[in-house]
Design an enzyme around this catalytic site. Structure first.
Site, mmCIF file in Angstrom:
data_model
loop_
_atom_site.group_PDB
_atom_site.id
_atom_site.type_symbol
_atom_site.label_atom_id
_atom_site.label_comp_id
_atom_site.label_asym_id
_atom_site.label_seq_id
_atom_site.Cartn_x
_atom_site.Cartn_y
_atom_site.Cartn_z
ATOM 1 N N SER A 157 0.842 -1.196 0.000
ATOM 2 C CA SER A 157 0.000 0.000 0.000
ATOM 3 C C SER A 157 0.885 1.256 0.000
ATOM 4 O O SER A 157 1.724 1.417 -0.874
ATOM 5 C CB SER A 157 -0.946 -0.044 1.203
ATOM 6 O OG SER A 157 -1.966 0.916 1.075
ATOM 7 N N ASP A 226 -10.008 -5.619 -3.799
ATOM 8 C CA ASP A 226 -9.465 -4.570 -2.939
ATOM 9 C C ASP A 226 -10.454 -3.407 -2.834
ATOM 10 O O ASP A 226 -10.788 -2.768 -3.832
ATOM 11 C CB ASP A 226 -8.129 -4.076 -3.500
ATOM 12 C CG ASP A 226 -7.334 -3.232 -2.515
ATOM 13 O OD1 ASP A 226 -7.946 -2.444 -1.778
ATOM 14 O OD2 ASP A 226 -6.104 -3.371 -2.488
ATOM 15 N N HIS A 255 -8.000 -5.517 0.743
ATOM 16 C CA HIS A 255 -6.778 -4.731 0.904
ATOM 17 C C HIS A 255 -5.883 -5.262 2.020
ATOM 18 O O HIS A 255 -4.659 -5.255 1.895
ATOM 19 C CB HIS A 255 -7.132 -3.271 1.177
ATOM 20 C CG HIS A 255 -5.963 -2.334 1.099
ATOM 21 N ND1 HIS A 255 -5.331 -2.025 -0.093
ATOM 22 C CD2 HIS A 255 -5.288 -1.654 2.063
ATOM 23 C CE1 HIS A 255 -4.336 -1.188 0.136
ATOM 24 N NE2 HIS A 255 -4.279 -0.952 1.448
#
Length: 294
Positions: A157, A226, A255
């Site tokens: 991320s 996600d 995610h």
């Protein structure tokens, strides 16, 4: 009557625009709190009762003097080190389960907290976390004496943005980018589609502007479900990246559950990538270190 209706509609539009502008200004003023969600010590599990207790406690200093903290996990017989750049929330303690599951891959792992996270000093901002990331790399190379050709950058991320920044300025064996977004502007448009905030926010996180210049081997991983960084944005970043590169779909993953949902296939993809690029660094017997992974 028509004039009154037109005036009423005009008034409603004006109020709506004013509200949206005010809301936009408010969001921009809260930029740091929207992006960063640090858990500072003592929040987290700082005394894990598992085989990971053999970790090395690491203190090091960023380029601007901010004190940082991390953990180094060694694996007997390892021939590669994973430099881990975590996401925007929590701290290093929240990655222990994931690190535990990496143990069969026989990798050394160095994970650290950005400024303002865990036991690290200061408060996070874009320039600061880049300095922290560079300091972590420097610690591995200069203090731990790890050769760059044995360092694999792993960013998840927001951490992927930091990994890309480090890769743009330093040599490494390869880079693994999981659930990474192309830029702050594209994320702002995803989160607030009605408001043109991309021009107003200070943070850039310009991954998509840097990946075309990265020549090291790249493994992209992204959950197909996600809910934070849409799969299409991960694909967009991959498309912009230079070769050699490979993309692995984590079917059904969101995610934050990639390594859980991905299971054996997920860890096998990482293991094979690491094996290939380390073998390539040693033998140089191919023009493409990812040839048999395609």
């Amino acid at each position: 009557m028509k004039v009154k209706v037109v005036m009423t509609i005009s008034h409603m539009v004006g109020v709506t625009v004013l509200f949206l502008l005010s809301y936009g200004v408010f969001l921009v003023s809260c930029e740091r709190w929207i992006i960063y969600h640090p858990y500072k010590y003592p929040e987290g599990n700082w005394s894990p009762s598992s085989s990971l207790v053999s970790k090395e406690d690491v203190r090091f200093i960023a380029g601007d003097g901010v004190g940082l903290h991390g953990w180094y996990f060694s694996s007997k017989g390892s021939n590669a080190t994973l430099l881990w750049f975590h996401g925007n929330a929590g701290n290093i303690t929240h990655r222990l389960d994931n690190i535990e599951m990496l143990k069969p891959l026989n990798l050394d792992v160095f994970i650290f907290d950005y400024r303002g996270y865990g036991k690290s000093e200061g408060e996070p901002n874009e320039e600061g976390i880049y300095l922290d990331s560079q300091a972590a790399y420097d610690w591995l190379v200069k203090v731990k004496k790890i050769m760059p050709e044995k360092i694999i950058l792993f960013g998840r991320s927001l951490g992927g943005i930091c990994a890309i920044e480090v890769a743009s300025k330093n040599p490494a064996a390869g880079i693994i980018l999981e659930s990474v977004f192309p830029s702050a502007g594209k994320m702002a448009r995803k989160m607030f589609p009605v408001l043109p905030l991309s021009w107003a926010i200070k943070s850039r996180f310009d991954a998509i502007g840097k990946v075309p210049n990265l020549k090291l081997p790249k493994l992209f991983l992204h959950g197909t479900q996600d809910e934070i960084v849409p799969y299409r944005l991960g694909r967009e970043l991959f498309s912009a990246a230079a070769e050699p590169k490979i993309f692995y779909d984590i079917e059904g993953a969101g995610h934050n559950d990639t390594f859980l949902v991905g299971g054996t296939g997920y860890f096998n993809a990482i293991a094979q990538f690491v094996k290939n690029i380390i073998s390539f660094q040693i033998n140089k017997n191919s023009d493409d270190p990812l040839a048999d992974l395609s």
